[in-house]
Design a protein around this motif. Structure first.
Motif, PDB file in Angstrom:
ATOM      1  N   UNK A  72       0.857  -1.192   0.000  1.00  0.00           N
ATOM      2  CA  UNK A  72       0.000   0.000   0.000  1.00  0.00           C
ATOM      3  C   UNK A  72       0.891   1.240   0.000  1.00  0.00           C
ATOM      4  N   UNK A  73       0.454   2.242  -0.750  1.00  0.00           N
ATOM      5  CA  UNK A  73       1.190   3.508  -0.775  1.00  0.00           C
ATOM      6  C   UNK A  73       0.190   4.626  -0.517  1.00  0.00           C
ATOM      7  N   UNK A  74       0.534   5.514   0.419  1.00  0.00           N
ATOM      8  CA  UNK A  74      -0.330   6.642   0.758  1.00  0.00           C
ATOM      9  C   UNK A  74       0.505   7.917   0.740  1.00  0.00           C
ATOM     10  N   UNK A  75      -0.164   9.021   0.375  1.00  0.00           N
ATOM     11  CA  UNK A  75       0.498  10.322   0.351  1.00  0.00           C
ATOM     12  C   UNK A  75      -0.190  11.266   1.324  1.00  0.00           C
ATOM     13  N   UNK A  76       0.613  12.160   1.907  1.00  0.00           N
ATOM     14  CA  UNK A  76       0.105  13.173   2.821  1.00  0.00           C
ATOM     15  C   UNK A  76       0.768  14.497   2.483  1.00  0.00           C
ATOM     16  N   UNK A  77       0.080  15.594   2.818  1.00  0.00           N
ATOM     17  CA  UNK A  77       0.671  16.925   2.740  1.00  0.00           C
ATOM     18  C   UNK A  77       0.634  17.520   4.143  1.00  0.00           C
ATOM     19  N   UNK A  78       1.606  18.391   4.434  1.00  0.00           N
ATOM     20  CA  UNK A  78       1.669  18.950   5.776  1.00  0.00           C
ATOM     21  C   UNK A  78       2.182  20.380   5.771  1.00  0.00           C
ATOM     22  N   UNK A  79       1.688  21.134   6.740  1.00  0.00           N
ATOM     23  CA  UNK A  79       2.167  22.501   6.942  1.00  0.00           C
ATOM     24  C   UNK A  79       3.404  22.511   7.845  1.00  0.00           C
ATOM     25  N   UNK A  80       3.698  21.410   8.486  1.00  0.00           N
ATOM     26  CA  UNK A  80       4.836  21.344   9.401  1.00  0.00           C
ATOM     27  C   UNK A  80       6.156  21.473   8.637  1.00  0.00           C
ATOM     28  N   UNK A  81       7.143  22.099   9.261  1.00  0.00           N
ATOM     29  CA  UNK A  81       8.480  22.226   8.671  1.00  0.00           C
ATOM     30  C   UNK A  81       9.396  21.109   9.170  1.00  0.00           C
ATOM     31  N   UNK A  82       8.817  20.042   9.663  1.00  0.00           N
ATOM     32  CA  UNK A  82       9.548  18.921  10.253  1.00  0.00           C
ATOM     33  C   UNK A  82      10.425  18.230   9.207  1.00  0.00           C
ATOM     34  N   UNK A  83      11.665  17.907   9.602  1.00  0.00           N
ATOM     35  CA  UNK A  83      12.587  17.215   8.702  1.00  0.00           C
ATOM     36  C   UNK A  83      12.854  15.774   9.120  1.00  0.00           C
ATOM     37  N   UNK A  84      12.200  15.295  10.155  1.00  0.00           N
ATOM     38  CA  UNK A  84      12.435  13.923  10.626  1.00  0.00           C
ATOM     39  C   UNK A  84      11.239  13.044  10.272  1.00  0.00           C
TER      40      UNK A  84
END
Length: 191
Positions: free
Chosen positions: A95-107
């Motif tokens: 399974x492959x899922x995509x997400x978008x985020x406003x976070x500037x997280x790099x981890x």
């Protein structure tokens, strides 16, 4: 999720991590292009054996690139790709899922933990409502009535869990058609 909803989330001072579905054609396509044409910021992989299943989860994060995704998605900073693969019984799955985020997280492990915890909550509530309360087979067509009934079912599940019931099935069996037991569950003293 509509752009206006994301705008409302950001305008209220919050961040978001939202799954991208294939019915959001432009965003979905932009996410796939971003993944193909930009480099991975960070990657996290977790392997585990759980309830007879062998699972491998890989989470990769990418920077938002305005060449591939419209600027209309407010505060979009990261693209997340989640790949789940493994064996359930004798069947392999991918399974492959995509997400978008406003976070500037790099981890990537931070996103992996948050997404996994979200699905745990989602599964614990919706599975119970679907399997034990037969919500998916409801014949109620009025949306207001259906929403109210769903709310009542959620409150019922919460009451059971607050009173130490880990098995909603057992709690339903105990309290179905037993009003005196239900009043005890809600903290109401019998007269």
């Amino acid at each position: 999720m509509p752009k206006k909803t994301i705008e409302a989330i950001v305008d209220s001072g919050n961040e978001y991590v939202i799954q991208v579905k294939s019915n959001q054609k432009a965003l979905f396509s932009g996410v796939e292009k971003t993944i193909r044409k930009t480099g991975i910021i960070n990657e996290y992989e977790n392997k585990e054996v759980n309830k007879g299943r062998v699972e491998n989860r890989r989470v990769r994060i990418y920077k938002y690139d305005e060449r591939y995704i419209s600027k209309e998605w407010k505060n979009l900073n990261r693209i997340i790709e989640v790949i789940n693969m493994g064996i359930r019984g004798s069947n392999k799955y991918f399974e492959k899922h995509y997400y978008v985020s406003s976070l500037m997280e790099d981890k990537a492990d931070v996103f992996a933990k948050g997404i996994r915890e979200h699905w745990s909550i989602e599964n614990n509530l919706h599975r119970v409502k679907d399997v034990f309360q037969n919500e998916d087979n409801s014949l109620i067509v009025d949306k207001r009535i259906a929403a109210n009934l769903s709310l009542i079912k959620s409150i019922t599940i919460s009451l059971f869990r607050l009173n130490g019931y880990t098995s909603i099935k057992r709690a339903l069996e105990r309290f179905t058609n037993r009003v005196s037991d239900c009043s005890e569950l809600m903290g109401i003293k019998s007269i």
